[in-house]
Motif scaffolding. Structure first.
Motif, PDB file in Angstrom:
ATOM      1  N   PRO A 178       0.780  -1.243   0.000  1.00 50.78           N
ATOM      2  CA  PRO A 178       0.000   0.000   0.000  1.00 50.78           C
ATOM      3  C   PRO A 178       0.809   1.289   0.000  1.00 50.78           C
ATOM      4  N   SER A 179       2.137   1.236   0.022  1.00 48.69           N
ATOM      5  CA  SER A 179       2.928   2.454   0.212  1.00 48.69           C
ATOM      6  C   SER A 179       2.873   3.380  -0.990  1.00 48.69           C
ATOM      7  N   GLY A 180       2.716   2.833  -2.201  1.00 51.21           N
ATOM      8  CA  GLY A 180       2.725   3.655  -3.403  1.00 51.21           C
ATOM      9  C   GLY A 180       4.114   3.931  -3.932  1.00 51.21           C
ATOM     10  N   ARG A 181       5.163   3.431  -3.260  1.00 54.42           N
ATOM     11  CA  ARG A 181       6.534   3.623  -3.732  1.00 54.42           C
ATOM     12  C   ARG A 181       6.732   2.899  -5.062  1.00 54.42           C
ATOM     13  N   THR A 182       7.585   3.454  -5.917  1.00 48.18           N
ATOM     14  CA  THR A 182       7.850   2.851  -7.225  1.00 48.18           C
ATOM     15  C   THR A 182       9.318   2.479  -7.352  1.00 48.18           C
ATOM     16  N   SER A 183       9.587   1.508  -8.196  1.00 47.37           N
ATOM     17  CA  SER A 183      10.946   1.066  -8.480  1.00 47.37           C
ATOM     18  C   SER A 183      10.944   0.353  -9.835  1.00 47.37           C
ATOM     19  N   THR A 184      12.068  -0.245 -10.163  1.00 48.42           N
ATOM     20  CA  THR A 184      12.214  -0.964 -11.427  1.00 48.42           C
ATOM     21  C   THR A 184      12.663  -2.387 -11.144  1.00 48.42           C
ATOM     22  N   VAL A 185      12.113  -3.346 -11.877  1.00 43.89           N
ATOM     23  CA  VAL A 185      12.493  -4.745 -11.700  1.00 43.89           C
ATOM     24  C   VAL A 185      13.927  -4.940 -12.195  1.00 43.89           C
ATOM     25  N   LYS A 186      14.786  -5.381 -11.289  1.00 45.20           N
ATOM     26  CA  LYS A 186      16.192  -5.626 -11.634  1.00 45.20           C
ATOM     27  C   LYS A 186      16.376  -7.016 -12.231  1.00 45.20           C
ATOM     28  N   SER A 187      15.765  -8.019 -11.611  1.00 42.86           N
ATOM     29  CA  SER A 187      15.891  -9.386 -12.100  1.00 42.86           C
ATOM     30  C   SER A 187      14.760 -10.233 -11.555  1.00 42.86           C
ATOM     31  N   ILE A 188      14.528 -11.367 -12.232  1.00 42.53           N
ATOM     32  CA  ILE A 188      13.545 -12.357 -11.787  1.00 42.53           C
ATOM     33  C   ILE A 188      14.310 -13.657 -11.566  1.00 42.53           C
ATOM     34  N   VAL A 189      14.386 -14.076 -10.307  1.00 39.14           N
ATOM     35  CA  VAL A 189      15.291 -15.152  -9.904  1.00 39.14           C
ATOM     36  C   VAL A 189      14.496 -16.426  -9.620  1.00 39.14           C
ATOM     37  N   THR A 190      15.030 -17.542 -10.094  1.00 37.53           N
ATOM     38  CA  THR A 190      14.496 -18.858  -9.740  1.00 37.53           C
ATOM     39  C   THR A 190      15.657 -19.779  -9.402  1.00 37.53           C
ATOM     40  N   ARG A 191      15.333 -20.950  -8.932  1.00 42.87           N
ATOM     41  CA  ARG A 191      16.358 -21.939  -8.604  1.00 42.87           C
ATOM     42  C   ARG A 191      17.179 -22.329  -9.833  1.00 42.87           C
ATOM     43  N   ASP A 192      16.532 -22.280 -11.002  1.00 47.08           N
ATOM     44  CA  ASP A 192      17.199 -22.683 -12.244  1.00 47.08           C
ATOM     45  C   ASP A 192      17.838 -21.519 -12.982  1.00 47.08           C
ATOM     46  N   GLY A 193      17.892 -20.343 -12.362  1.00 47.06           N
ATOM     47  CA  GLY A 193      18.515 -19.190 -12.998  1.00 47.06           C
ATOM     48  C   GLY A 193      17.528 -18.059 -13.217  1.00 47.06           C
ATOM     49  N   ASP A 194      18.059 -16.934 -13.701  1.00 43.23           N
ATOM     50  CA  ASP A 194      17.224 -15.764 -13.939  1.00 43.23           C
ATOM     51  C   ASP A 194      16.343 -15.970 -15.171  1.00 43.23           C
ATOM     52  N   LEU A 195      15.179 -15.306 -15.146  1.00 46.71           N
ATOM     53  CA  LEU A 195      14.213 -15.431 -16.239  1.00 46.71           C
ATOM     54  C   LEU A 195      14.038 -14.098 -16.956  1.00 46.71           C
ATOM     55  N   PRO A 196      13.741 -14.147 -18.270  1.00 45.29           N
ATOM     56  CA  PRO A 196      13.453 -12.907 -19.003  1.00 45.29           C
ATOM     57  C   PRO A 196      12.052 -12.375 -18.734  1.00 45.29           C
ATOM     58  N   ARG A 197      11.175 -13.223 -18.196  1.00 48.83           N
ATOM     59  CA  ARG A 197       9.822 -12.803 -17.829  1.00 48.83           C
ATOM     60  C   ARG A 197       9.188 -13.869 -16.948  1.00 48.83           C
ATOM     61  N   ALA A 198       8.159 -13.489 -16.244  1.00 49.00           N
ATOM     62  CA  ALA A 198       7.378 -14.427 -15.435  1.00 49.00           C
ATOM     63  C   ALA A 198       5.914 -14.069 -15.607  1.00 49.00           C
ATOM     64  N   PHE A 199       5.064 -15.090 -15.606  1.00 51.58           N
ATOM     65  CA  PHE A 199       3.633 -14.875 -15.810  1.00 51.58           C
ATOM     66  C   PHE A 199       2.869 -15.862 -14.947  1.00 51.58           C
ATOM     67  N   ALA A 200       1.586 -15.604 -14.785  1.00 49.09           N
ATOM     68  CA  ALA A 200       0.732 -16.466 -13.951  1.00 49.09           C
ATOM     69  C   ALA A 200       0.703 -17.876 -14.512  1.00 49.09           C
TER      70      ALA A 200
END
Length: 344
Positions: A178-200
């Motif tokens: 709820p804070s409303g603070r903004t930032s930028t996604v640096k990386s998406i991390v998984t056990r098998d390595g970083d991903l270029p995207r993640a989806f539901a």
């Protein structure tokens, strides 16, 4: 099958098991309503179709069974189809399909039946293999409820959770609620390595460029597509407890990873699941479905259930017994004040 994996929830038909039907339908993509060809569309058939509609099921198959007992009659099938079609406009299900079957010897169950040459559609299994459900998932509005803050050392800070809708990519601008603070996604991390995207419905750890104060229960969203932040909810409720719901009593509202106390301010009406009539009541009993207004002690981040089944649903927990007493679906209808008793 070689084409698709299925998970089947077989739910009882009697009215006293309404909560079982609701639980089974809550995560379903498609519902199969069995209709006895000899008896036609019963109140039970209407009840199941309504509950499936209420729980956001977008595809419905009406399987007209025991066709062998009516001599595989096209006339009988057409009469049942017309009867159900007349009732269907009361439901919010965009895709309703009818298939005549005889489970006794497998007619139109797996393979097309030679005893019903007048039916030009697919068998039940072939239809289930081919029905298109990919568009049912909300991929437009990104919602990432934070489940856990990952901090194994001073050099890493990530936020673990499940993408419940939308798509998130490195470089995306995100807002923290709820804070409303903004930032930028640096990386998406998984056990098998970083991903270029993640989806539901992927479970990942999201790292941001900035050190933002985030904890369990917060939510990451795209700034241009934010959910409704509110303390007043208009919802449809399936009551699952033998102890009735009474207004004015506090319960725990669990919404995704966020838990907050809430008080039911009013019961707008109860829905007769056989006739779909709205009935004024002062309490909801076991297996009742009703429309309620609940006020939470702190804001929740919600979307209408029709648009997003994850952010539009919640469960209700008894604060004393810890029993799950209800499942709720948010309508998206605006509530102007805690005392609203509107019946629209």
């Amino acid at each position: 099958t070689p084409k698709r994996k299925f998970i089947i929830a077989d739910t009882p038909g009697h009215e006293q098991y309404t909560r079982n039907m609701a639980t089974g339908a809550s995560t379903a993509n498609l519902a199969i309503i069995l209709v006895d060809a000899r008896k036609g569309v019963l109140s039970q058939s209407r009840r199941h179709a309504f509950i499936a509609s209420l729980l956001g099921v977008r595809h419905l198959v009406v399987a007209v069974n025991k066709m062998d007992l009516v001599d595989f009659s096209e006339t009988v099938f057409n009469r049942i189809r017309d009867e159900f079609t007349a009732f269907a406009p009361e439901l919010d299900i965009p895709d309703v399909h009818f298939i005549p079957v005889s489970a006794l010897q497998g007619d139109n169950v797996v393979e097309k039946s030679e005893r019903m040459p007048w039916f030009e559609g697919q068998s039940l299994l072939r239809y289930l293999e081919d029905v298109h459900i990919a568009n049912d998932r909300n991929l437009r509005e990104m919602r990432f409820p934070v489940q856990y803050v990952v901090r194994p050392n001073l050099d890493f800070r990530g936020y673990a959770g499940q993408v419940v809708s939308g798509v998130i990519r490195p470089g995306d601008k995100v807002m923290v609620l709820p804070s409303g603070r903004t930032s930028t996604v640096k990386s998406i991390v998984t056990r098998d390595g970083d991903l270029p995207r993640a989806f539901a419905p992927m479970s990942v750890t999201v790292c941001l460029d900035d050190e933002v104060d985030i904890s369990r229960g917060d939510m990451l969203v795209h700034p241009g597509h934010t959910p409704h932040v509110t303390r007043l909810l208009d919802a449809r409720l399936v009551w699952m407890s033998s102890s009735p719901l009474k207004t004015g009593r506090a319960y725990l509202i669990k919404h995704l990873t966020h838990s907050v106390k809430g008080i039911f301010r009013s019961i707008r009406f109860r829905i007769d699941v056989n006739t779909l009539e709205r009935q004024p009541v002062s309490e909801l009993s076991l297996n009742d479905i009703g429309s309620v207004i609940v006020e939470t002690t702190s804001p929740v981040f919600v979307d209408p259930y029709r648009r997003n089944r994850a952010t539009g649903s919640f469960i209700v927990i008894d604060l004393i017994s810890n029993e799950t007493v209800a499942a709720g679906m948010i309508t998206g209808r605006e509530v102007r004040d805690a005392g609203s008793l509107a019946s629209g």
